[in-house]
Design a protein around this motif. Structure first.
Motif, PDB file in Angstrom:
ATOM      1  N   GLU A 292       0.811  -1.220   0.000  1.00  0.00           N
ATOM      2  CA  GLU A 292       0.000   0.000   0.000  1.00  0.00           C
ATOM      3  C   GLU A 292       0.843   1.268   0.000  1.00  0.00           C
ATOM      4  OE1 GLU A 292      -2.894  -0.236   3.120  1.00  0.00           O
ATOM      5  OE2 GLU A 292      -4.163  -1.620   1.989  1.00  0.00           O
ATOM      6  N   PHE A 293       2.138   1.135   0.224  1.00  0.00           N
ATOM      7  CA  PHE A 293       3.038   2.288   0.168  1.00  0.00           C
ATOM      8  C   PHE A 293       3.334   2.722  -1.260  1.00  0.00           C
ATOM      9  CE2 PHE A 293       5.733  -1.408  -0.205  1.00  0.00           C
ATOM     10  CZ  PHE A 293       6.709  -1.033  -1.124  1.00  0.00           C
ATOM     11  N   LEU A 294       3.059   1.859  -2.251  1.00  0.00           N
ATOM     12  CA  LEU A 294       3.516   2.108  -3.613  1.00  0.00           C
ATOM     13  C   LEU A 294       2.918   3.363  -4.261  1.00  0.00           C
ATOM     14  CD1 LEU A 294       3.725  -1.464  -5.158  1.00  0.00           C
ATOM     15  CD2 LEU A 294       5.618   0.139  -4.881  1.00  0.00           C
ATOM     16  N   PRO A 295       1.587   3.562  -4.243  1.00  0.00           N
ATOM     17  CA  PRO A 295       1.060   4.755  -4.943  1.00  0.00           C
ATOM     18  C   PRO A 295       1.662   6.052  -4.407  1.00  0.00           C
ATOM     19  CG  PRO A 295      -0.717   3.229  -4.401  1.00  0.00           C
ATOM     20  CD  PRO A 295       0.494   2.731  -3.684  1.00  0.00           C
ATOM     21  N   ASP A 296       1.752   6.166  -3.098  1.00  0.00           N
ATOM     22  CA  ASP A 296       2.322   7.378  -2.509  1.00  0.00           C
ATOM     23  C   ASP A 296       3.798   7.515  -2.853  1.00  0.00           C
ATOM     24  OD1 ASP A 296       2.149   9.710  -0.752  1.00  0.00           O
ATOM     25  OD2 ASP A 296       3.351   8.546   0.659  1.00  0.00           O
ATOM     26  N   LEU A 297       4.531   6.403  -2.817  1.00  0.00           N
ATOM     27  CA  LEU A 297       5.950   6.447  -3.136  1.00  0.00           C
ATOM     28  C   LEU A 297       6.171   6.895  -4.578  1.00  0.00           C
ATOM     29  CD1 LEU A 297       8.935   5.936  -2.617  1.00  0.00           C
ATOM     30  CD2 LEU A 297       8.545   3.511  -3.077  1.00  0.00           C
ATOM     31  N   PHE A 298       5.382   6.380  -5.510  1.00  0.00           N
ATOM     32  CA  PHE A 298       5.552   6.753  -6.911  1.00  0.00           C
ATOM     33  C   PHE A 298       5.236   8.236  -7.122  1.00  0.00           C
ATOM     34  CE2 PHE A 298       5.204   2.401  -9.243  1.00  0.00           C
ATOM     35  CZ  PHE A 298       6.301   1.966  -8.524  1.00  0.00           C
ATOM     36  N   ARG A 299       4.205   8.736  -6.443  1.00  0.00           N
ATOM     37  CA  ARG A 299       3.907  10.171  -6.545  1.00  0.00           C
ATOM     38  C   ARG A 299       5.081  11.002  -6.028  1.00  0.00           C
ATOM     39  NH1 ARG A 299      -1.344   8.466  -4.993  1.00  0.00           N
ATOM     40  NH2 ARG A 299      -0.827   8.767  -2.786  1.00  0.00           N
ATOM     41  N   LYS A 300       5.655  10.564  -4.907  1.00  0.00           N
ATOM     42  CA  LYS A 300       6.760  11.324  -4.317  1.00  0.00           C
ATOM     43  C   LYS A 300       8.013  11.259  -5.179  1.00  0.00           C
ATOM     44  CE  LYS A 300       5.172  10.952   0.453  1.00  0.00           C
ATOM     45  NZ  LYS A 300       5.327  10.272   1.755  1.00  0.00           N
ATOM     46  N   PHE A 329       0.974  -8.032   0.674  1.00  0.00           N
ATOM     47  CA  PHE A 329       0.209  -8.819   1.643  1.00  0.00           C
ATOM     48  C   PHE A 329      -0.933  -9.481   0.887  1.00  0.00           C
ATOM     49  CE2 PHE A 329       1.491  -5.516   4.999  1.00  0.00           C
ATOM     50  CZ  PHE A 329       2.554  -6.300   5.442  1.00  0.00           C
ATOM     51  N   TRP A 330      -1.351 -10.647   1.353  1.00  0.00           N
ATOM     52  CA  TRP A 330      -2.409 -11.343   0.629  1.00  0.00           C
ATOM     53  C   TRP A 330      -3.694 -10.524   0.619  1.00  0.00           C
ATOM     54  CZ3 TRP A 330      -6.895 -12.306   3.136  1.00  0.00           C
ATOM     55  CH2 TRP A 330      -6.865 -12.424   4.531  1.00  0.00           C
ATOM     56  N   GLU A 331      -3.893  -9.668   1.630  1.00  0.00           N
ATOM     57  CA  GLU A 331      -5.123  -8.880   1.710  1.00  0.00           C
ATOM     58  C   GLU A 331      -5.024  -7.567   0.936  1.00  0.00           C
ATOM     59  OE1 GLU A 331      -2.960  -7.923   5.691  1.00  0.00           O
ATOM     60  OE2 GLU A 331      -3.115  -9.569   4.252  1.00  0.00           O
ATOM     61  N   ASP A 332      -3.843  -7.251   0.377  1.00  0.00           N
ATOM     62  CA  ASP A 332      -3.690  -6.043  -0.436  1.00  0.00           C
ATOM     63  C   ASP A 332      -4.407  -6.206  -1.779  1.00  0.00           C
ATOM     64  OD1 ASP A 332      -2.149  -4.818   1.492  1.00  0.00           O
ATOM     65  OD2 ASP A 332      -0.232  -5.253   0.521  1.00  0.00           O
ATOM     66  N   ASP A 333      -4.643  -5.098  -2.442  1.00  0.00           N
ATOM     67  CA  ASP A 333      -5.278  -5.103  -3.756  1.00  0.00           C
ATOM     68  C   ASP A 333      -4.220  -5.419  -4.808  1.00  0.00           C
ATOM     69  OD1 ASP A 333      -6.621  -4.694  -6.114  1.00  0.00           O
ATOM     70  OD2 ASP A 333      -7.341  -2.674  -5.623  1.00  0.00           O
ATOM     71  N   VAL A 334      -4.126  -6.676  -5.189  1.00  0.00           N
ATOM     72  CA  VAL A 334      -3.072  -7.086  -6.118  1.00  0.00           C
ATOM     73  C   VAL A 334      -3.278  -6.480  -7.502  1.00  0.00           C
ATOM     74  CG1 VAL A 334      -4.197  -9.244  -6.804  1.00  0.00           C
ATOM     75  CG2 VAL A 334      -1.696  -9.052  -6.902  1.00  0.00           C
ATOM     76  N   ARG A 335      -4.519  -6.130  -7.847  1.00  0.00           N
ATOM     77  CA  ARG A 335      -4.757  -5.474  -9.135  1.00  0.00           C
ATOM     78  C   ARG A 335      -4.062  -4.121  -9.181  1.00  0.00           C
ATOM     79  NH1 ARG A 335     -11.154  -5.966  -8.853  1.00  0.00           N
ATOM     80  NH2 ARG A 335     -10.556  -5.320  -6.736  1.00  0.00           N
ATOM     81  N   GLU A 336      -4.091  -3.391  -8.071  1.00  0.00           N
ATOM     82  CA  GLU A 336      -3.408  -2.102  -8.013  1.00  0.00           C
ATOM     83  C   GLU A 336      -1.897  -2.269  -8.133  1.00  0.00           C
ATOM     84  OE1 GLU A 336      -3.837   1.733  -5.185  1.00  0.00           O
ATOM     85  OE2 GLU A 336      -3.046  -0.044  -4.147  1.00  0.00           O
ATOM     86  N   VAL A 337      -1.361  -3.315  -7.464  1.00  0.00           N
ATOM     87  CA  VAL A 337       0.082  -3.546  -7.508  1.00  0.00           C
ATOM     88  C   VAL A 337       0.518  -3.868  -8.932  1.00  0.00           C
ATOM     89  CG1 VAL A 337       1.999  -4.779  -6.450  1.00  0.00           C
ATOM     90  CG2 VAL A 337      -0.116  -4.489  -5.175  1.00  0.00           C
ATOM     91  N   VAL A 338      -0.224  -4.713  -9.621  1.00  0.00           N
ATOM     92  CA  VAL A 338       0.110  -5.061 -10.996  1.00  0.00           C
ATOM     93  C   VAL A 338      -0.004  -3.837 -11.905  1.00  0.00           C
ATOM     94  CG1 VAL A 338      -0.637  -6.419 -12.989  1.00  0.00           C
ATOM     95  CG2 VAL A 338      -0.439  -7.494 -10.739  1.00  0.00           C
ATOM     96  N   GLN A 339      -1.005  -3.017 -11.674  1.00  0.00           N
ATOM     97  CA  GLN A 339      -1.151  -1.807 -12.474  1.00  0.00           C
ATOM     98  C   GLN A 339       0.054  -0.884 -12.304  1.00  0.00           C
ATOM     99  OE1 GLN A 339      -4.605   0.538 -11.481  1.00  0.00           O
ATOM    100  NE2 GLN A 339      -4.462   1.782 -13.329  1.00  0.00           N
ATOM    101  N   LEU A 340       0.573  -0.799 -11.084  1.00  0.00           N
ATOM    102  CA  LEU A 340       1.697   0.082 -10.803  1.00  0.00           C
ATOM    103  C   LEU A 340       3.031  -0.523 -11.235  1.00  0.00           C
ATOM    104  CD1 LEU A 340       0.632   1.261  -7.240  1.00  0.00           C
ATOM    105  CD2 LEU A 340       0.835   2.735  -9.249  1.00  0.00           C
ATOM    106  N   MET A 341       3.239  -1.802 -10.962  1.00  0.00           N
ATOM    107  CA  MET A 341       4.546  -2.434 -11.138  1.00  0.00           C
ATOM    108  C   MET A 341       4.661  -3.262 -12.406  1.00  0.00           C
ATOM    109  SD  MET A 341       6.552  -1.695  -8.533  1.00  0.00           S
ATOM    110  CE  MET A 341       7.803  -2.975  -8.664  1.00  0.00           C
ATOM    111  N   GLY A 342       3.539  -3.784 -12.879  1.00  0.00           N
ATOM    112  CA  GLY A 342       3.549  -4.772 -13.952  1.00  0.00           C
ATOM    113  C   GLY A 342       3.540  -6.167 -13.360  1.00  0.00           C
TER     114      GLY A 342
END
Length: 393
Positions: A292-300, A329-342
């Motif tokens: 969940e840190f990824l979107p904020d980190l990418f913006r920064k 984490f298994w409870e994280d939104d994996v769709r968001e992670v894939v969208q951000l990271m591939g």
């Protein structure tokens, strides 16, 4: 268990340390400075640097809570149960938690071709020893020799136990890395934290550590930044200090963010200090730190690039995505992670047999329902396979 046409690669498995994991190869005379056992009210605890550690409720792990005991709690706790209710059902320690051949049988039953193996206690003790860097290196050299004896660093090419490395002494880190490479290690593990040296704290990508990163770059071995006690403070908003007890979490507080704060700061620092520009063959996997840190980190990172024109050779977000893999984490939104990271930068890790993980590793497959077969195969197997192979620079 969902049927797959292939066996998966679980990038986050754990052992429960043997009772002598820290002491088997440790000079007993150094116990007061490093780690000793103590009996407190009929229960065994570790003394770390002479101080009682209650980082875990029972460091003997016998009895221990069942794998995934907290699964429904992290799923959203639909019945509103207290965390303590989930942990009441304990069992005697299973052979596969401490025996590598028993663990191989578990892998077969669970549909896994291979696993990365990480400490349970081992990731908690550098913080408690950090004021004495030599004690840190003594402790973890002894720990790694136990690890090699009991688990092996590439047992049957299926169980890949990660030696624990610290940069507290860069000469020691290079020596220990050389030992690990000679023993067949495919991954090494460190905590996402600033490094406490004899000269004070330093960034992990400070130039004084270049001899270590140069050897990592040359060998092409993956460095795992695994969730740990990274020493974060809540600055008075909550009680500091790592604990597996839920006494500090009877209600939400900012301490809940410590794991993701630590990995956010660790990875962004590697980019800010241009580690990947100096060492373009370095690969870092973030394991059990969430996503969940990824979107904020990418913006920064984008904002920093706009302000520091010319500082980076390339877009820092693209640099991050070339060199970093993320285990949500298994409870994280994996769709968001894939969208951000591939999909080629996301790795599956069940955290088995820990309480906050999955009851069975492949329970995670249903979280990947939105993806096609090719993306699922990358996440469940191929990405970890790629990271597990050394790519010498």
């Amino acid at each position: 268990m969902p049927a797959l046409p292939y066996a998966a690669f679980d990038a986050d498995n754990h052992y429960y340390e043997a009772l002598d994991a820290f002491t088997r190869h440790l000079d007993p005379r150094l116990g007061p400075r490093t780690i000793q056992w103590a009996d407190v009210g009929g229960r065994k605890y570790h003394l770390v640097a002479g101080r009682l550690s209650r980082a875990v409720v029972n460091p003997t792990f016998d009895p221990v809570a069942k794998p995934g005991a907290m699964h429904d709690y992290f799923r959203g706790n639909p019945e509103g149960r207290s965390p303590f209710e989930f942990l009441r059902d304990r069992e005697r320690i299973r052979p596969e938690y401490r025996d590598r051949d028993a663990r191989l049988r578990s892998l077969d039953a669970q549909g896994l071709e291979a696993v990365w193996m990480f400490p349970t206690l081992g990731v908690l003790y550098e913080e408690l020893l950090k004021q004495d860097p030599e004690a840190v290196t003594i402790t973890f050299r002894a720990f790694n020799r136990w690890l090699d004896e009991d688990w092996g660093l590439a047992y049957r090419d299926r169980i890949f136990a990660a030696p624990y490395l610290t940069l507290a002494d860069v000469g020691w880190a290079v020596e220990e890395l050389e030992w690990a490479l000679a023993r067949g290690a495919r991954v090494v593990c460190m905590r996402p934290a600033a490094v406490w040296t004899a000269d004070g704290p330093r960034s992990p990508s400070a130039s004084c550590f270049d001899p270590f990163w140069a050897r990592v770059n040359e060998a092409g071995i993956t460095v795992v930044a695994h969730a740990a006690d990274s020493g974060y403070t809540s600055n008075g908003y909550a009680r500091d200090g790592f604990t597996s007890s839920f006494d500090d979490y009877l209600g939400p507080n900012v301490k809940l963010y410590n794991i993701e704060r630590a990995i956010h700061d660790f990875l962004s620092t590697l980019v800010f200090e241009k580690l990947f520009e100096r060492f373009p063959n370095v690969r870092v996997a973030s394991v059990e730190n969430g996503s969940e840190f990824l979107p904020d980190l990418f913006r920064k990172l984008g904002a920093v690039a706009r302000k520091y024109v010319g500082w980076f050779q390339d877009d820092p977000v693209e640099t991050f995505k070339r060199h970093v893999w993320v285990n949500p984490f298994w409870e994280d939104d994996v769709r968001e992670v894939v969208q951000l990271m591939g999909a080629d930068r996301v790795i599956f890790g069940s955290d088995w047999p820990h309480i906050e993980g999955m009851p069975l590793p492949l329970d995670y497959v249903k979280e990947l329902a939105p993806f096609d077969d090719a993306a699922r195969r990358l996440i469940l197997r191929d990405n970890a396979r790629e990271l597990n192979a050394r790519h010498p620079g």
